[in-house]
Each structure stands twice: as C-alpha cells, then as structure tokens.
Design a protein around this motif. Structure first.
Motif, short mmCIF file in Angstrom:
data_model
loop_
_atom_site.label_atom_id
_atom_site.label_comp_id
_atom_site.label_asym_id
_atom_site.label_seq_id
_atom_site.Cartn_x
_atom_site.Cartn_y
_atom_site.Cartn_z
N ASN A 255 0.83 -1.20 0.00
CA ASN A 255 0.00 0.00 0.00
C ASN A 255 0.87 1.25 0.00
O ASN A 255 1.96 1.27 0.58
CB ASN A 255 -0.91 0.03 1.22
CG ASN A 255 -2.01 -1.02 1.15
OD1 ASN A 255 -2.23 -1.63 0.09
ND2 ASN A 255 -2.70 -1.25 2.25
N THR B 71 -3.86 1.04 -2.85
CA THR B 71 -3.33 -0.31 -2.98
C THR B 71 -2.00 -0.26 -3.73
O THR B 71 -1.59 0.78 -4.25
CB THR B 71 -4.30 -1.22 -3.74
OG1 THR B 71 -4.40 -0.75 -5.10
CG2 THR B 71 -5.69 -1.20 -3.09
N GLU C 126 -7.68 0.65 6.53
CA GLU C 126 -8.75 -0.03 5.80
C GLU C 126 -9.95 -0.31 6.71
O GLU C 126 -11.09 -0.38 6.25
CB GLU C 126 -8.25 -1.35 5.21
CG GLU C 126 -7.14 -1.20 4.20
CD GLU C 126 -5.76 -1.26 4.84
OE1 GLU C 126 -4.84 -1.76 4.18
OE2 GLU C 126 -5.60 -0.80 5.98
#
Length: 402
Positions: free
Chosen positions: A280, A306, A358
């Motif tokens: 990431n 990502t 996330e």
C-alpha cells in the motif's frame, strides 16, 4: 482576476482563513514553529540584524555560548546576539488580530495518557552545526546506517545509529553531482541514495558512497517526497503538478526505463510512504483551497492506495481531530511492520499510529515526549527514528528499557 491583498498566492480568502494564514506565516517562529507570545520571554519575536525574525528561545539555542553569535538559519548571515531587538511590529499585529489569547502556550497540555506513550527515547545525536534544518531520513538496508538530507554545505550525511558520522556528499549547488535544496531521501534495495531536489526541480541518484549516477529533471515541476515501491520502482510526489510518479531506473546503465503518473488527481502531495508488507502507498496532501479548521491550523489530507494505486481509504486532519482529545496536525508518515500508518505531528511534538486504515483509524500515541518538531521518520528493526527540526537532531525510540 482579482486576488485578495496581503499574503502572496492567497486568493479569495475569507476573514477567518486570512487570520489563519497570518498566524501560520507571520505569528510563529519558523525554526521551532511555536507561536510568538510577547507575554512569555522565550517566545518573544526578535529581529536579527539581517532582518529575519526568530523567537528569543531559538536565538539562544542557536547562538555560540562564548562568541554570542549565530548564523541566520534562513540567509546564513552571521549575526550578533547583542544586536537583536524586539520585533514590535509583530507584537502589535498579534494584539490586533488575536484579541483573545489563552494565558498558556498555544500548544495543548499533554495528558497523562500521551506521556505514557509506548516508545521511549533511547538516544539522540546531531544538533545545530552537525545537522542544519534536516528534512528527510532513510535507512540503508537493515545495517543500522542512516542517510539524512539537510541544509549543510554537503547535503547528504550518513550516520550509524550510534551517532557516528560516517561520511557526507552532495555539495551545495546545481552542477552535476551537486544538490541545491534537498527535501526527502530514500534508499533503493541495491543501496542507491535517491534525493528529491525541488530547488533544482530534479530527482538525483547517488551510490551509497556519494558517486553521482543520474539526475532526472524533465519529469518534475516540484518534486517533494520519495519512497521505494514494493516493486523496487521509485515513487516521487510532485507538489506543484499534483501527481505521484512511478519510475523504473536502470542504475547500472544510468537510464530511465519507465516513467508514468501513478496518481494524477492529488492536491499538493508531499510526504509519501510505501508499506513493505502490503505494498500500500500513503500520500499526505496539503490542499490550499480548503478553509482552515479552528485556530488557524493547516488542513492535511491522508490518502491510502493499494499497490496498484487504487484508493482504499481517505481521511483528513479535521476528521481525525474529532476522534481525539487533542488537535491532530499530520506531516511526515510511514508504515510499521504490521501495515499500520504512522504520522508525525510537528505542532505538538507527537508521533501517532493511526492503525490499519482499511478498517478505520484507531489513534494511538506512540511517542509523546522529547520531540519539538518531528519532520521525518523511518522504522528500522525495532526502532522508530525521527528527525527533529526543532533542535536539528536524530532521535531514536524503542520499547526497550532505557
């Protein structure tokens, strides 16, 4: 098209934002980034003979104890401490635009939970002269060697984690092999040192011993942050163009193999970090078209992508402040070994973990003492190593007993 008078580059400012710009650009010391305060002796604004203004505490800290002189951190002119004088104009401006001020410093009191942060200071080294306004730090593999860029005559300095200076390179200038104004630094898996030089609008690559390999200029307007993607490619943020560029470089042949815009819709991106675990990429934006939150604190936006550069999470300093007991101001960033985002707060001298974004941020203070103005950080083995621009030092923290 009209622009609001006063501060350069600030158009269509409403009164609240104008006051915020005045607080940030005029009413705080640009060495320690603390607000000037005429009621506190150490925070009083003082004129140097060159015309620049520092707080009295920074003048004392930067001056030679015997000679009573200091080198201005902005123009390098040698100034006598005895020749400094109170900057009455800024005192008057403060009285005019800040009619109400708390009796305590602008920095909030640190609560007991923050002072019990997880990591403890193990050692520090550097200081004014050894390092001058350092801006970026990177680790050379896992060997315990640190590469730092600063405003010295040789712009890149290599230290051991014990504080021993090993060597330096990158003479000040714009010629081949020279560095004009370094901002950030990264080290490739092969040991090449990559420096962003916004003063020369270039990215410059050296061997670990300081031999110049390649200068990349045509691709950038204002290169700022740099890190190494999990693929080994370079990631460079361009604060003026608003893009994150991904580059593949053949260092042995000294040529660019591939160069393209990985992300092109950013607003003044600066710090960039890539997670070694997940791939990431996190980018810290400094948008200029967003009204400042209360007390004139700057607005920052954090975006996480990502490894293929698809957005997976976004937050900002104002939203994070609502979730904590103190006002959070983000600047430098990194990832820990578990993939959690780590950010510095240069206004309050903290380092925070935001967790794995996330799943939403979980704010945890991991360093709450011994920092003045953390400007860059790197994680090495079980150590968190930060550059403190407030006292021009490298500070190493870990969870081991001191």
């Amino acid at each position: 098209m009209d622009k609001s008078p006063g501060l350069p580059g600030c158009s269509y400012l409403n009164p609240e934002r104008t006051l915020g710009e005045i607080r940030i650009n005029l009413l705080e010391c640009k060495v320690c980034f603390e607000p000037f305060n005429s009621e506190q002796r150490g925070r009083r604004p003082q004129n140097l003979c060159c015309g620049h203004v520092l707080c009295l505490e920074c003048i004392t800290a930067l001056s030679h104890p015997l000679l009573g002189k200091l080198e201005c951190p902005f123009c390098r002119q040698l100034c006598s401490v005895d020749s400094t004088s109170p900057c009455q104009a800024l005192n008057d401006l403060q009285e005019l635009v800040l009619p109400w001020r708390p009796s305590s410093p602008d920095r909030p009191h640190r609560t007991s939970s923050l002072t019990r942060a997880a990591l403890q200071l193990q050692t520090s080294f550097g200081g004014w002269g050894t390092l001058i306004n350092p801006t970026g730090i990177a680790a050379l593999g896992s060997s315990g060697t640190l590469v730092i860029v600063h405003d010295g005559e040789k712009r890149v300095v290599v230290f051991s984690t014990l504080g021993r200076k090993l060597h330096s390179f990158g003479k000040r200038g714009k010629a081949v092999g020279e560095i004009c104004f370094p901002m950030d630094v990264a080290v490739t898996p092969a040991g090449c040192v990559v420096v962003t030089d916004p003063g020369d609008r270039a990215v410059k690559v050296f061997t670990s011993r300081g031999d110049h390999l390649i200068t990349i200029k045509d691709s950038f307007q204002l290169p700022w942050g740099v890190d190494i993607h999990i693929s080994g490619h370079l990631l460079v943020s361009d604060a003026q163009a608003g893009v994150l560029t991904r580059m593949k470089v053949d260092y042995s042949q000294r040529v660019i193999v591939e160069c393209h815009k990985a992300i092109s819709d950013l607003q003044c991106p600066r710090a960039v970090a890539c997670c070694r675990l997940t791939g990431n990429t996190a980018v810290m934006e400094h948008p200029t078209d967003v009204p400042h939150p209360a007390e004139g604190r700057p607005y920052r936006r954090l975006r996480v992508f990502t490894k293929d550069f698809h957005l997976i999470y976004q937050t900002d300093s104002f939203s994070l402040t609502l979730q904590s007991t103190v006002q959070l101001n983000m600047s430098a960033l990194s990832f820990d070994r578990d993939g959690a985002v780590i950010v510095t707060d240069p206004y309050q001298g903290f380092i925070w973990s935001l967790g794995k974004l996330e799943n939403g941020p979980v704010l945890t203070p991991i360093v709450g003492n011994h920092l003045i103005r953390p400007v860059s950080l790197v994680l090495l083995n079980d150590m968190l190593i930060t550059l403190d621009g407030g006292d021009h030092t490298v500070k190493i923290f870990s969870n081991k007993p001191e």
